[in-house]
Scaffold this active site. Structure first.
Site, PDB file in Angstrom:
ATOM      1  N   GLU A 126      21.594  -2.045  11.892  1.00  0.00           N
ATOM      2  CA  GLU A 126      22.598  -1.005  11.622  1.00  0.00           C
ATOM      3  C   GLU A 126      22.693  -0.829  10.111  1.00  0.00           C
ATOM      4  O   GLU A 126      22.123  -1.612   9.353  1.00  0.00           O
ATOM      5  CB  GLU A 126      23.963  -1.429  12.176  1.00  0.00           C
ATOM      6  CG  GLU A 126      23.970  -1.563  13.683  1.00  0.00           C
ATOM      7  CD  GLU A 126      25.336  -1.980  14.217  1.00  0.00           C
ATOM      8  OE1 GLU A 126      26.310  -2.005  13.430  1.00  0.00           O
ATOM      9  OE2 GLU A 126      25.403  -2.272  15.412  1.00  0.00           O
ATOM     10  N   ARG A 267     -21.560   2.849  -3.409  1.00  0.00           N
ATOM     11  CA  ARG A 267     -21.151   3.429  -4.688  1.00  0.00           C
ATOM     12  C   ARG A 267     -22.024   2.868  -5.823  1.00  0.00           C
ATOM     13  O   ARG A 267     -22.064   1.657  -6.035  1.00  0.00           O
ATOM     14  CB  ARG A 267     -19.676   3.075  -4.943  1.00  0.00           C
ATOM     15  CG  ARG A 267     -19.179   3.393  -6.324  1.00  0.00           C
ATOM     16  CD  ARG A 267     -19.020   4.881  -6.524  1.00  0.00           C
ATOM     17  NE  ARG A 267     -18.286   5.162  -7.749  1.00  0.00           N
ATOM     18  CZ  ARG A 267     -18.175   6.374  -8.269  1.00  0.00           C
ATOM     19  NH1 ARG A 267     -18.729   7.404  -7.657  1.00  0.00           N
ATOM     20  NH2 ARG A 267     -17.495   6.559  -9.374  1.00  0.00           N
ATOM     21  N   GLU A 363      11.049  -6.463  11.154  1.00  0.00           N
ATOM     22  CA  GLU A 363      11.157  -7.684  11.974  1.00  0.00           C
ATOM     23  C   GLU A 363      11.462  -8.908  11.116  1.00  0.00           C
ATOM     24  O   GLU A 363      10.925  -9.990  11.326  1.00  0.00           O
ATOM     25  CB  GLU A 363       9.924  -7.877  12.852  1.00  0.00           C
ATOM     26  CG  GLU A 363      10.075  -7.072  14.136  1.00  0.00           C
ATOM     27  CD  GLU A 363       9.079  -7.403  15.227  1.00  0.00           C
ATOM     28  OE1 GLU A 363       8.387  -6.469  15.611  1.00  0.00           O
ATOM     29  OE2 GLU A 363       9.029  -8.540  15.690  1.00  0.00           O
TER      30      GLU A 363
END
Lengths: 389, 263
Positions: A126, A267, A363
């Site tokens: 909340e 690359r 969490e």
């Protein structure tokens, strides 16, 4: 590395990986851009029986446990943790029912969650109750054979999309932590509605909304376990769900490592592929080592929990803490290895880096995980009578 | 409704070589996959079954390892699979292949609908589907993008053409080949895959199908691969410009110059 998975666990990995590669990878950038909820992908996961991997067969699941859940979550997370979070959050909503629900509640809710017909969600947070769940203000007042809920839950993953919600509300404020209780609320219950959908930094394919309870009357048999067990239900749920966050992190790290390594081999700068430079090799080596260590910790913890061990809180917290810190470092380094390309939206690693941040927050923040581990250490060593000096 | 899908295990054509002596594909060391077009046939069959009920049997002719291809389709929810495998089947052309498959379908019968992919990516002949219909003496259509049953005994198919599609209706039993527009193949399911792992797959040989050795395989084949080669690149191409009328005029002159008969 071979983690000696069973044939069934291997199948879960293979099927989820196929879906992730063929159905998630092509759309992840678009989902990130549009914040569209990935219903199409959820339907495919449902058709492939993946929503029930961790649920017992008597409730329509496949009879697996935390490890099976982690394997599916990891493979999805490799392509997009926004999609993987949506999948995993349904399990988070189901765990309180599975762990503490009555037989009737399990029969009523778990088969539809196992089949993927309905998504679930878990709601504790909340505005004034984040790390401190003691700040919960949502109340549940007993009224005959009903409870009446009032209050607002915030930042609820799958909010608005899920059909089944397990929520924590205060039934007796005078009892402090023992005054909270867990309830099942269904989408469509009178007095239950949804607030605004949040715009987020990452995992933008997942839906995050407020849950609004305005004299929401639910039958008394929606109470999970007994009054006053809300915090225990929450802690036990997180104990089994946290390795799943670790698995999201392992998948994300692996996805970032895959791209960074492939890129480094292609690359060319100073006339050579950049992977031939030790500066790049060492970054990739650290990424790979940390990812593998995180995976080993997640699998080991998941197996330990699945063995019906009791003292799991410390290991569960570790299996969330370490992989998620790793994921933040690995994705940041993937952006570094890709350089300017990595910073561009056209390449997938900047999204991975944005996505990674939530893993250290939801969490239970990683600071809270350290608190849990620290407190467990204090308790554990308090019981030991011998000295190590 | 019993639907049979014929599939083929093919070399992954992303990396194949041609043996210069035999002019055939070198299959050793090349990964085998289910012919990509056949996944659409499997999906078509499952769509028909999902809508109208019944069962789907997948059939393939190939070496013992083709069983893997069959198990892959079982993981998508196919009900049964049958493998046609016999040393005598080796070297079959499209005639011998379609004859063998047709005999197997008759043996599996009664079969209401046979579905094939539009062609296999190794041979690219697109002949086995129509060949099956000939051997079974059943109506057929090719390149279907949509299938529908009418009154339970007629098949209505949308057949893709260059200009659009043809609507074709024919009585069952029938044979149809399908294209990718039928719909993306579904993903494997965990429960189906677990069942597929253990499911028994019958293996039938030439004798089981009542076929003589001279009717199958290389011996039963009417065609012979004489040479396989890459076509030379096309040269001397000419692009015409101008209005349609001008282009027609130019084209006519060019054809006359080339002494095309009839002009």
């Amino acid at each position: 590395m071979d983690y000696f998975l069973t044939e069934e666990q291997q199948m879960i990995k293979e099927i989820t990986a196929k879906i992730a590669k063929e159905k998630v990878r092509p759309v992840r950038a678009e989902l990130d851009e549009t914040e569209e909820f990935p219903w199409d992908i959820m339907k495919v996961l449902a058709q492939s029986d993946l929503f029930g991997v961790y649920l017992p067969e008597e409730y329509g699941g496949l009879g697996g446990g935390v490890l099976e859940n982690c394997l599916a979550v990891e493979e999805l997370g490799r392509e997009c943790i926004g999609v993987a979070t949506t999948y995993a959050a349904s399990g988070l909503g189901a765990y309180p029912i599975l762990l503490h629900g009555s037989e009737e509640q399990k029969q009523k809710y778990l088969p539809a969650i196992a089949s993927g017909e309905k998504l679930a969600a878990f709601a504790v947070t909340e505005a004034n109750a984040g790390s401190d769940a003691g700040g919960i203000q949502t109340t549940a007042q007993r009224d005959g054979d009903h409870y009446v809920l009032n209050g607002t839950k915030q930042w609820i993953t799958n909010g608005g999309e899920a059909e089944v919600y397990t929520i924590i509300a205060i039934t007796d404020r005078t009892k402090g932590a023992r005054g909270a209780s867990a309830f099942i609320v269904e989408k469509g219950d009178a007095g239950f509605s949804f607030g605004k959908k949040e715009q987020k930094m990452g995992i933008r394919a997942s839906a995050t909304r407020e849950l609004l309870f305005n004299d929401c009357r639910i039958p008394a048999d929606r109470l999970i376990s007994r009054e006053g067990t809300g915090f225990i239900v929450t802690m036990k749920t997180f104990d089994v769900s946290r390795p799943g966050i670790g698995a999201l992190a392992v998948g994300l790290s692996q996805g970032a490592l895959d791209i960074a390594t492939e890129y480094s081999r292609k690359r060319v700068q100073f006339g050579k592929p950049i992977i031939s430079f030790q500066a790049i090799q060492h970054i990739l080596a650290d990424m790979a080592t940390e990812t593998e260590a995180a995976r080993a910790l997640v699998y080991a913890t998941a197996r330990y929990i699945d063995s019906d061990a009791k003292d799991i809180s410390k290991y569960s917290a570790m299996a969330k803490l370490f992989p998620t810190d790793v994921a933040m470092r690995v994705t940041t380094n993937a952006v570094q290895v890709l350089g300017g390309y990595g910073y561009m939206r056209e390449y997938p690693v900047e999204k991975m880096m944005r996505d990674a941040k939530i893993l250290q927050i939801y969490e239970g923040t990683n600071q809270i995980q350290r608190n849990i581990i620290g407190q467990e250490l204090n308790k554990e060593y308090g019981r030991i009578k011998e000295t190590f000096f | 409704m019993h639907i049979v899908v014929c599939i083929k295990q093919v070399p992954d054509t992303k990396n194949v070589r041609i043996d210069p002596d035999t002019c055939t594909l070198v299959r050793q060391g090349v990964e085998s996959i289910v012919n990509p077009h056949d996944w659409y046939a499997v999906e078509a069959a499952l769509l028909v079954r999902d809508q109208y009920g019944g069962k789907v049997t997948v059939l393939t002719m190939g070496p013992p390892q083709a069983e893997e291809a069959l198990r892959e389709t079982l993981a998508l929810g196919v009900d049964e699979a049958v493998l046609l495998s016999d040393r005598a089947f080796a070297g079959a052309d499209t005639w011998a292949t379609s004859l063998t498959l047709a005999r197997a379908i008759t043996k599996l019968g009664p079969v209401d609908l046979v579905i094939c992919g539009k062609q296999a990516i190794d041979g690219d002949t697109a002949q086995v589907g129509p060949g099956l219909a000939a051997h079974l003496d059943q109506p057929y259509t090719t390149y279907a993008r949509r299938l529908e049953l009418v009154d339970g005994c007629q098949l209505r198919a949308e057949r893709v053409t260059d200009a659009g599609y043809e609507l074709i209706q024919m009585p069952l039993p029938a044979v149809v080949t399908v294209v990718r527009e039928i719909g993306d193949p579904r993903m494997p399911g965990l429960k189906h895959k677990m069942r597929a792992r253990k499911q028994e797959i019958p293996v039938l040989g030439a004798a089981d199908l009542g076929l003589k050795p001279e009717e199958v395989g290389l011996q039963g084949s009417y065609t012979q691969v004489v040479r396989v080669f890459s076509p030379p690149p096309r040269c001397d191409r000419k692009m015409l410009n101008g209005s349609v009328e001008e282009q027609v005029e130019q084209l006519l002159n060019l054809l006359k110059e080339a002494k095309i008969p009839g002009l």
